[in-house]
Design an enzyme around this catalytic site. Structure first.
Site, PDB file in Angstrom:
ATOM      1  N   HIS A 188      -9.001   3.901  -0.985  1.00 41.93           N
ATOM      2  CA  HIS A 188      -7.637   3.379  -0.860  1.00 41.93           C
ATOM      3  C   HIS A 188      -7.285   2.501  -2.069  1.00 41.93           C
ATOM      4  O   HIS A 188      -7.225   1.283  -1.970  1.00 41.93           O
ATOM      5  CB  HIS A 188      -7.531   2.590   0.453  1.00 41.93           C
ATOM      6  CG  HIS A 188      -6.169   2.048   0.749  1.00 41.93           C
ATOM      7  ND1 HIS A 188      -5.002   2.638   0.312  1.00 41.93           N
ATOM      8  CD2 HIS A 188      -5.786   0.949   1.473  1.00 41.93           C
ATOM      9  CE1 HIS A 188      -3.964   1.924   0.741  1.00 41.93           C
ATOM     10  NE2 HIS A 188      -4.407   0.896   1.444  1.00 41.93           N
TER      11      HIS A 188
ATOM     12  N   CYS B 261       0.818  -1.219   0.000  1.00 37.21           N
ATOM     13  CA  CYS B 261       0.000   0.000   0.000  1.00 37.21           C
ATOM     14  C   CYS B 261       0.849   1.265   0.000  1.00 37.21           C
ATOM     15  O   CYS B 261       0.321   2.358  -0.168  1.00 37.21           O
ATOM     16  CB  CYS B 261      -0.947  -0.024   1.191  1.00 37.21           C
ATOM     17  SG  CYS B 261      -1.922  -1.547   1.217  1.00 37.21           S
TER      18      CYS B 261
END
Lengths: 390, 135
Positions: A338, A85
């Site tokens: 996200h 991420c």
């Protein structure tokens, strides 16, 4: 070392599953960044791209090369960064280093992901690839599982009763949604209540649905320039004045530090030292709130609150605009979304717009210094510090 | 430089009921699961030792949303356990009902055994995976 400026930013809407390809998403954000920077694609000397799961979401690896060609940055060196991420933030830090070293003057850097398009089941599986596949995945480790374990550990370690901690965490999600309403690119534009959070489906105890950020499709891109180049292009450059990056071993190997993430403390110290600032100097922060508890853990290691005490900050308004340190006024990962490879560049774009005073209702008035914090997997961290340059 | 203890040999031993680790002759600490160097000091003077299979639960979660291919396992408990000799390892808790599990389980003594992890199209299968039972 040369000074490095951000001179343009582009950002697609962050959404549920889209029909646009990853190349299309990235290229749309890239052209917006290029136009804002008053350059042409052919002026770009290199392209850095953060992406994790193109291979799984659409059978597409090597996105960076096709993107460079699509936008007309023909034959530039194009490199993909993978750090779960934090992929996009690693790409930004790397581009910063190349310009700071004098090797390049103009680099396009961003990220893209179609994490929503993958679907929850395969997305949960592929995200779990950012854990130790041999020693920890067999025990059923997933990302909500990691933060579920950290929540219980936090409660025990700091002696914060779970019920109280859960309410503190719920307030974080509520704040993120309240700000997300004012972000035109946010995935969610609806208010939620503490009660909504506490009534949600249990994903990985004690994390309920609204403690968790969504799966998201989207892209964000910025243009980085050397100081000399930046002065030709804009009257309002935002300088990157500090960078930090650190790595970790498998979660169990971090036993001496959990629920703190040691790599965050290593990374943020590098960044603060390089910029010559302290947490008290920071006006606005975008941090990695993949789960509500993650905000608490991050805000403490970034130096905004004492360890074991950050949970109260949101309920007391200390993380709001006008509070001690405005955190995730973009809506954060929770409400803005996200799309993992794009998350770092999206955080950077938010700080860039904040320092330029362009954020409308969610503007932190007079912000001069902002930071980003991005977590990949169970311990890749990248921190970036930006300062108003005029 | 070759690994002192490979994953395949660690897993094979676990499947026979033995927990193996690496003892560092520089700092005396034990590293489990194994890696190239000592987790404490980075030293390379390591010898394979059998590690006590007892420990205490440090933290846990009940997983209700499983990854692709493991839907039939949910709900299950994933936990971190501190072994009596210091290292932490991740495993499942077998003899507890997930829906009734609370934080009271933290600190409870457990004993290590194993179950087979069948693997999936990405992860190697037929590996022993750590599984704990409350004692």
């Amino acid at each position: 070392m040369k000074k490095v400026a951000i001179v343009g930013a582009g950002h697609t809407p962050f959404t549920f599953a889209t029909e646009k390809t990853s190349v299309e998403l990235f290229s749309e954000a890239a052209m917006d960044a290029i136009n804002e920077a008053n350059i042409k694609a052919k002026d770009i000397q290199a392209l850095n791209l953060g992406n994790c799961l193109g291979d799984f979401s659409e059978g597409q690896a090597m996105l960076q090369s096709y993107v460079a060609n699509d936008i007309g940055a023909f034959n530039v060196p194009a490199t993909r960064f993978e750090g779960a991420c934090a992929s996009g933030s690693l790409a930004v830090r790397d581009a910063f280093i190349w310009i700071a070293s004098g090797f390049y003057d103009l680099v396009l850097v961003g990220g893209v992901e179609r994490a929503a398009s993958i679907g929850t089941s395969l997305a949960t599986r592929t995200f779990a690839m950012f854990t130790d596949s041999h020693y920890e995945y067999p025990a059923g480790m997933t990302f909500p599982a990691m933060f579920g374990m950290l929540t219980h550990l936090y409660s025990k370690h700091y002696n914060v009763p779970l019920e109280k901690l859960k309410e503190q965490m719920a307030n974080i999600s509520v704040q993120s949604h309240a700000y997300g309403i004012h972000n035109p690119n946010a995935q969610f534009k609806k208010e939620i209540t503490v009660e909504n959070v506490l009534k949600g489906f249990m994903v990985c105890s004690p994390l309920q649905l609204l403690d968790c950020c969504p799966f998201t499709d989207g892209a964000a891109v910025i243009v980085l320039a050397s100081e000399e180049k930046a002065k030709e292009l804009t009257d309002k450059p935002v300088y990157i004045t500090g960078v930090g990056q650190s790595s970790s071993g498998r979660l169990s190997s971090q036993k001496d530090h959990l629920p703190r993430i040691k790599s965050r403390e290593v990374s943020i110290k590098q960044a603060y030292d390089m910029a010559g600032i302290t947490p008290n100097d920071v006006d606005v922060c975008e941090l990695h709130d993949c789960f509500s508890i993650a905000s608490i853990i991050a805000a403490e290691s970034l130096g905004f609150f004492e360890f074991g005490t950050a949970g109260d900050a949101w309920a007391k308004g200390e993380a709001k605009i006008g509070g001690k340190i405005p955190i995730n006024v973009s809506g954060g990962l929770k409400s803005k979304g996200h799309p993992i490879g794009a998350t770092g560049p999206s955080q950077v774009a938010e700080i860039y717009h904040q320092l330029r005073g362009e954020c409308g209702v969610r503007q932190v008035e007079g912000a001069k210094i902002g930071i980003t914090d991005t977590l990949g997997g169970d311990g890749v961290i990248c921190n970036l510090i930006m300062e108003k340059g005029w | 430089m070759e690994y002192k203890l490979l994953f395949k040999d660690y897993s094979k031993a676990l499947g026979k009921g033995k927990l193996l680790g690496l003892k560092c002759s520089d700092c005396n600490n034990i590293t489990v699961p194994p890696k190239m160097t000592c987790q404490e000091c980075g030293g390379t003077n390591l010898e394979i030792v059998e590690v006590t299979k007892k420990g205490k639960i440090v933290t846990f979660t009940v997983v209700s949303v499983a990854p692709e291919g493991r839907e039939n396992e949910a709900p299950y408990i994933t936990a971190l356990v501190e072994l009596d000799q210091g290292p932490w390892i991740m495993g499942n808790i077998a003899n507890v009902e997930p829906s009734e599990t609370t934080m009271d389980i933290i600190g409870k003594e457990v004993k290590l055994s194993f179950r087979n992890f069948p693997g999936d199209r990405y992860a190697p299968g037929n590996q022993a995976r750590p599984t704990f039972t409350l004692v």
